[in-house]
Design a protein around this motif. Structure first.
Motif, PDB file in Angstrom:
ATOM      1  N   SER A 147       0.820  -1.203   0.000  1.00 26.58           N
ATOM      2  CA  SER A 147       0.000   0.000   0.000  1.00 26.58           C
ATOM      3  C   SER A 147       0.856   1.256   0.000  1.00 26.58           C
ATOM      4  CB  SER A 147      -0.921  -0.002   1.221  1.00 26.58           C
ATOM      5  OG  SER A 147      -1.680   1.174   1.294  1.00 26.58           O
ATOM      6  N   ALA A 148       0.385   2.271  -0.723  1.00 26.19           N
ATOM      7  CA  ALA A 148       0.913   3.629  -0.625  1.00 26.19           C
ATOM      8  C   ALA A 148      -0.253   4.482  -0.136  1.00 26.19           C
ATOM      9  CB  ALA A 148       1.426   4.119  -1.972  1.00 26.19           C
ATOM     10  N   VAL A 195      -7.209   3.571  -5.483  1.00 26.44           N
ATOM     11  CA  VAL A 195      -6.826   3.084  -6.807  1.00 26.44           C
ATOM     12  C   VAL A 195      -6.005   1.811  -6.651  1.00 26.44           C
ATOM     13  CG1 VAL A 195      -5.491   3.545  -8.914  1.00 26.44           C
ATOM     14  CG2 VAL A 195      -6.847   5.377  -7.860  1.00 26.44           C
ATOM     15  N   VAL A 196      -6.464   0.738  -7.282  1.00 32.51           N
ATOM     16  CA  VAL A 196      -5.678  -0.488  -7.331  1.00 32.51           C
ATOM     17  C   VAL A 196      -4.806  -0.422  -8.578  1.00 32.51           C
ATOM     18  CG1 VAL A 196      -5.746  -2.992  -7.625  1.00 32.51           C
ATOM     19  CG2 VAL A 196      -7.314  -1.876  -6.037  1.00 32.51           C
ATOM     20  N   VAL A 204      -3.371   4.196  -2.779  1.00 32.16           N
ATOM     21  CA  VAL A 204      -2.977   3.245  -3.815  1.00 32.16           C
ATOM     22  C   VAL A 204      -2.632   1.890  -3.201  1.00 32.16           C
ATOM     23  CG1 VAL A 204      -1.439   2.811  -5.766  1.00 32.16           C
ATOM     24  CG2 VAL A 204      -2.046   5.170  -5.158  1.00 32.16           C
ATOM     25  N   VAL A 205      -3.173   0.842  -3.802  1.00 30.90           N
ATOM     26  CA  VAL A 205      -2.795  -0.520  -3.457  1.00 30.90           C
ATOM     27  C   VAL A 205      -2.198  -1.157  -4.703  1.00 30.90           C
ATOM     28  CG1 VAL A 205      -3.540  -2.768  -2.596  1.00 30.90           C
ATOM     29  CG2 VAL A 205      -4.658  -0.688  -1.766  1.00 30.90           C
ATOM     30  N   VAL A 206      -0.921  -1.513  -4.631  1.00 31.46           N
ATOM     31  CA  VAL A 206      -0.227  -2.140  -5.761  1.00 31.46           C
ATOM     32  C   VAL A 206      -0.340  -3.655  -5.617  1.00 31.46           C
ATOM     33  CG1 VAL A 206       1.948  -2.320  -7.022  1.00 31.46           C
ATOM     34  CG2 VAL A 206       1.368  -0.190  -5.822  1.00 31.46           C
ATOM     35  N   VAL A 207      -0.778  -4.325  -6.692  1.00 33.94           N
ATOM     36  CA  VAL A 207      -0.992  -5.774  -6.624  1.00 33.94           C
ATOM     37  C   VAL A 207      -0.225  -6.468  -7.751  1.00 33.94           C
ATOM     38  CG1 VAL A 207      -3.258  -5.514  -5.559  1.00 33.94           C
ATOM     39  CG2 VAL A 207      -3.089  -5.683  -8.049  1.00 33.94           C
ATOM     40  N   GLN A 250     -12.366  -7.118  -4.287  1.00 32.20           N
ATOM     41  CA  GLN A 250     -12.420  -7.260  -2.832  1.00 32.20           C
ATOM     42  C   GLN A 250     -11.711  -6.107  -2.116  1.00 32.20           C
ATOM     43  OE1 GLN A 250     -10.861 -11.161  -1.960  1.00 32.20           O
ATOM     44  NE2 GLN A 250     -12.666 -12.198  -2.790  1.00 32.20           N
ATOM     45  N   LEU A 251     -10.843  -5.399  -2.841  1.00 28.38           N
ATOM     46  CA  LEU A 251     -10.146  -4.240  -2.282  1.00 28.38           C
ATOM     47  C   LEU A 251     -10.993  -2.968  -2.360  1.00 28.38           C
ATOM     48  CD1 LEU A 251      -6.620  -5.001  -3.783  1.00 28.38           C
ATOM     49  CD2 LEU A 251      -7.282  -5.195  -1.367  1.00 28.38           C
TER      50      LEU A 251
END
Length: 364
Positions: free
Chosen positions: A164-165, A172-173, A194-197, A208-209
């Motif tokens: 995560s940022a 935003v994913v 921001v969630v980086v996946v 789900q995020l």
């Protein structure tokens, strides 16, 4: 120490080794940017490639801590006409040869990069090997012609686990296919959470995020080698606003039913003019890709062309007819390159807001 670059067509270029002294083979490409060599070195989209810089003097402002686009460079090797041994810049922390050596990346200088570039432009990208001048060039060329390079570049450069940022704005994913840090910087600068996946995250896992929007990043290689990404994007179209960049653009096209093809020598540089068809606006853009969307495959689909390259007419932008989703082939975050197209991040944020308000999605 003298080393040679041998191409699969039998061509030989002899130069001086710098950086790491290991042998390496890979696809030989060229970048026409006059500055930004540090960003080029650290761009994950160059994974495994031997990159030729057409500007003749490289390394004159050294390497600094601020201009990296990834933590661990993944390009195969660097070829230049001349590299600066003693850089001069107030931000410089080490010379380029020292940086390459520490990262295990071979360099080759002193060759005719103009001749090499013209050869690639005429014949297309070629497989090559940087090796000892003692090796028989004919045998190396014959071996290269039969070599099949790895196709798992995205898996090599994507994050292994989500991170995560944090921010207080829209969630935003960011799906990491080989993400440049510039994309993350642009989103965090706008306050996004921001969630980086990883590249192989399913659309169910993304949803789900609870994202307000999904960003499809740049990355290396052939988009057709990432079928799991195409499946994810198919599941996301129409459910959440999407913005694709570079490889993300190509994957968006595949998910919508289009086709992609390999280009003769690709677009790599920071001076590519692109026209927005709706307004006639022309942006000078930063680009790095070897594949493109086949325009003839778009007929009858739910995506339309929004941007076109002025140099060769190839597709540079797409937008979905009914869903809040669009993509561009170039890099609006630049890094390096002009920031003419930075406004596309604003468009994405506007699209997210309009989706929240139940309005029609933002147009180009």
């Amino acid at each position: 120490m003298k080393k040679q670059l041998v191409l699969e067509d039998g061509s030989v270029f002899v130069g001086e080794a710098f950086g790491a002294t290991t042998d390496v083979n890979g696809e030989v490409v060229f970048n026409t940017g006059m500055t930004g060599y540090q960003e080029i070195l650290s761009d994950p989209s160059y994974c495994g490639q031997i990159v030729t810089l057409t500007y003749p003097l490289i390394g004159n402002y050294g390497i600094n801590r601020d201009d990296f686009e990834s933590i661990s460079p993944s390009l195969g090797a660097l070829i230049v006409k001349e590299h600066a041994v003693f850089p001069s810049n107030w931000r410089s922390e080490e010379p380029i040869h020292q940086f390459l050596e520490s990262k295990g990346i071979p360099g080759l200088s002193g060759i005719d990069t103009r001749r090499l570039t013209r050869q690639i432009r005429e014949h297309g990208t070629l497989k090559g090997k940087i090796c000892s001048i003692e090796e028989d060039a004919n045998q190396v060329a014959a071996s290269l012609a039969k070599d099949v390079f790895p196709i798992n570049q995205v898996a090599q450069v994507s994050t292994r686990s989500p991170y995560s940022a944090p921010g207080r704005g829209d969630r935003v994913v960011l799906i990491d296919y080989g993400m440049k840090h510039g994309i993350l910087r642009e989103l965090t600068a706008r306050g996004c959470d921001v969630v980086v996946v990883p590249y192989n995250t399913t659309y169910e896992e993304v949803l789900q995020l609870h994202p307000d929007g999904v960003m499809l990043s740049n990355g290396p290689g052939n988009p057709q080698n990432v079928p799991e990404a195409v499946a994810t994007i198919k599941g996301l179209i129409g459910k959440v606003p999407l913005f694709g960049i570079c490889l993300g653009h190509q994957l968006f096209a595949l998910a919508a039913g289009a086709e992609t093809v390999k280009m003769k020598f690709g677009h790599r540089g920071s001076n590519h003019p692109v026209q927005e068809l709706a307004t006639g606006r022309v942006d000078i853009t930063s680009q790095n890709h070897g594949y493109t969307v086949a325009e003839e495959s778009l007929e009858g689909l739910d995506i339309v062309v929004t941007h076109r390259a002025l140099n060769d007419g190839t597709v540079e932008g797409l937008e979905h007819r009914t869903a809040p989703a669009f993509s561009v082939q170039y890099h609006p975050e630049a890094s390096p390159g002009p920031e003419d197209s930075n406004h596309l991040f604003h468009k994405f944020m506007k699209m997210i807001q309009m989706q929240k308000e139940g309005l029609v999605h933002a147009k180009a």
